[in-house]
Design a protein around this motif. Structure first.
Motif, mmCIF file in Angstrom:
data_model
loop_
_atom_site.group_PDB
_atom_site.id
_atom_site.type_symbol
_atom_site.label_atom_id
_atom_site.label_comp_id
_atom_site.label_asym_id
_atom_site.label_seq_id
_atom_site.Cartn_x
_atom_site.Cartn_y
_atom_site.Cartn_z
ATOM 1 N N PRO A 197 38.575 32.898 34.723
ATOM 2 C CA PRO A 197 39.885 33.549 34.823
ATOM 3 C C PRO A 197 39.982 34.847 34.024
ATOM 4 O O PRO A 197 40.630 35.809 34.456
ATOM 5 C CB PRO A 197 40.839 32.478 34.291
ATOM 6 N N LYS A 198 39.309 34.893 32.865
ATOM 7 C CA LYS A 198 39.381 36.119 32.060
ATOM 8 C C LYS A 198 38.810 37.316 32.838
ATOM 9 O O LYS A 198 39.379 38.416 32.841
ATOM 10 C CB LYS A 198 38.573 35.878 30.771
ATOM 11 N N HIS A 199 37.692 37.070 33.513
ATOM 12 C CA HIS A 199 37.080 38.125 34.324
ATOM 13 C C HIS A 199 38.019 38.506 35.475
ATOM 14 O O HIS A 199 38.284 39.687 35.714
ATOM 15 C CB HIS A 199 35.732 37.619 34.864
ATOM 16 N N VAL A 200 38.526 37.492 36.169
ATOM 17 C CA VAL A 200 39.371 37.765 37.343
ATOM 18 C C VAL A 200 40.615 38.554 36.937
ATOM 19 O O VAL A 200 40.954 39.577 37.561
ATOM 20 C CB VAL A 200 39.773 36.444 38.043
ATOM 21 N N ASN A 201 41.285 38.112 35.876
ATOM 22 C CA ASN A 201 42.499 38.819 35.441
ATOM 23 C C ASN A 201 42.187 40.260 35.057
ATOM 24 O O ASN A 201 42.950 41.181 35.384
ATOM 25 C CB ASN A 201 43.145 38.093 34.258
ATOM 26 N N ALA A 202 41.051 40.453 34.371
ATOM 27 C CA ALA A 202 40.698 41.814 33.954
ATOM 28 C C ALA A 202 40.402 42.699 35.164
ATOM 29 O O ALA A 202 40.865 43.849 35.243
ATOM 30 C CB ALA A 202 39.488 41.768 33.012
#
Ligand SMILES: O=C(CO)COP(=O)(O)O
Length: 273
Positions: A197-202
């Motif tokens: 999720p951290k990658h996707v949100n970024a």
């Protein structure tokens, strides 16, 4: 299908499923009937006539031969019907399906540039761009799929995706407003787990910063229940395998409804101010 008014935070959430080619004809019909019941059981999703007002836009994308019976199974429900591909026109294109025929069938959105089409069927940016224009020309909403092929950092991934969007639209902002964008990192499709999720949100935040707020930006790639609440930057999910058990779609829809209920007081107070 109008996509206006969508932006992260308070626009509609798009929750959709492609069956790809995982299901045969009869299995597809059974699955669509299950989807229909799941949606009917959730009045918060609205009705067929009120779809533009619903805070959640549900869509299903079965195989081409299933589209026509799907219109009957879904009649009167708010579920939008999509196609997995289209041709860039009509006429001498043997074996293809024209956007005009899809529109005639009651299809409202069409996947263009899915990673599997790009990789396995040689669809390059030029083909994707022709299909986007052809689809819009028939008032279909292109569900334009974008995503980096390998694991790279979020900044590089977002730059790659923005290039794909610019290639598909020729930088035409009017065309951009007609799209729904599906960010699907290629390495997360068909995997055990979604991208972190951290990658996707970024990545979503950076794509949004580059392209502006005018078209919905959803996430796909091994998505399932539990993911949506972790993606505040996403305007929804594009599901595959993990929603082929229709009960999982129900769980994701419940999460989407909860998120939009949680937003409701903020929305009404901001609309008063
Ligand atoms: O490509 C996708 C949706 O079109 C995602 O598929 P999976 O969820 O099966 O990885």
């Amino acid at each position: 299908m109008s996509t206006s008014g969508s932006s992260t935070g308070n626009g509609p959430l798009y929750i959709g499923v492609s069956t790809k080619m995982y299901m045969g004809y009869q299995a597809s019909l059974r699955w669509l009937s299950e989807v229909r019941s799941i949606v009917d059981d959730r009045p918060g999703l609205g009705t067929g006539s009120g779809v533009q007002d619903s805070p959640i836009r549900v869509f299903v994308i079965p195989s081409f031969p299933v589209l026509e019976p799907a219109t009957r199974i879904l009649a009167g429900s708010p579920v939008l019907l999509g196609a997995q591909n289209c041709a860039w026109g009509d006429g001498p294109l043997t074996g293809e399906v024209s956007p005009g025929m899809l529109a005639e069938l009651g299809v409202s959105l069409v996947e263009i540039g899915h990673a599997e089409r790009r990789k396995l069927f040689g669809e390059d940016d030029a083909v994707v761009a022709r299909k986007v224009r052809a689809a819009v020309g028939q008032s279909l909403t292109p569900l334009l799929c974008i995503g980096e092929p390998e694991r790279i950092d979020a900044g590089a991934a977002a730059a790659f995706c923005v290039e794909q969007v610019r290639a598909a639209t020729g930088g035409d902002s009017g065309l951009l407003r007609r799209l729904v964008l599906a960010y699907e990192p290629v390495w997360a499709i068909g995997a055990q787990e979604p991208a972190p999720p951290k990658h996707v949100n970024a990545v979503l935040a950076q794509i949004r910063a580059e392209l502006g707020p005018d078209c919905p930006l959803i996430y796909g790639g091994s998505a399932g229940p539990g993911l949506l609440p972790q993606l505040p930057a996403a305007d929804g999910l594009f599901l595959g395998r993990f929603a082929h058990d229709a009960a999982n779609l129900g769980r994701v829809l419940d999460e989407a409804l909860l998120l939009r209920q949680a937003d409701a007081p903020a929305r009404s107070s901001s609309s008063r101010s």
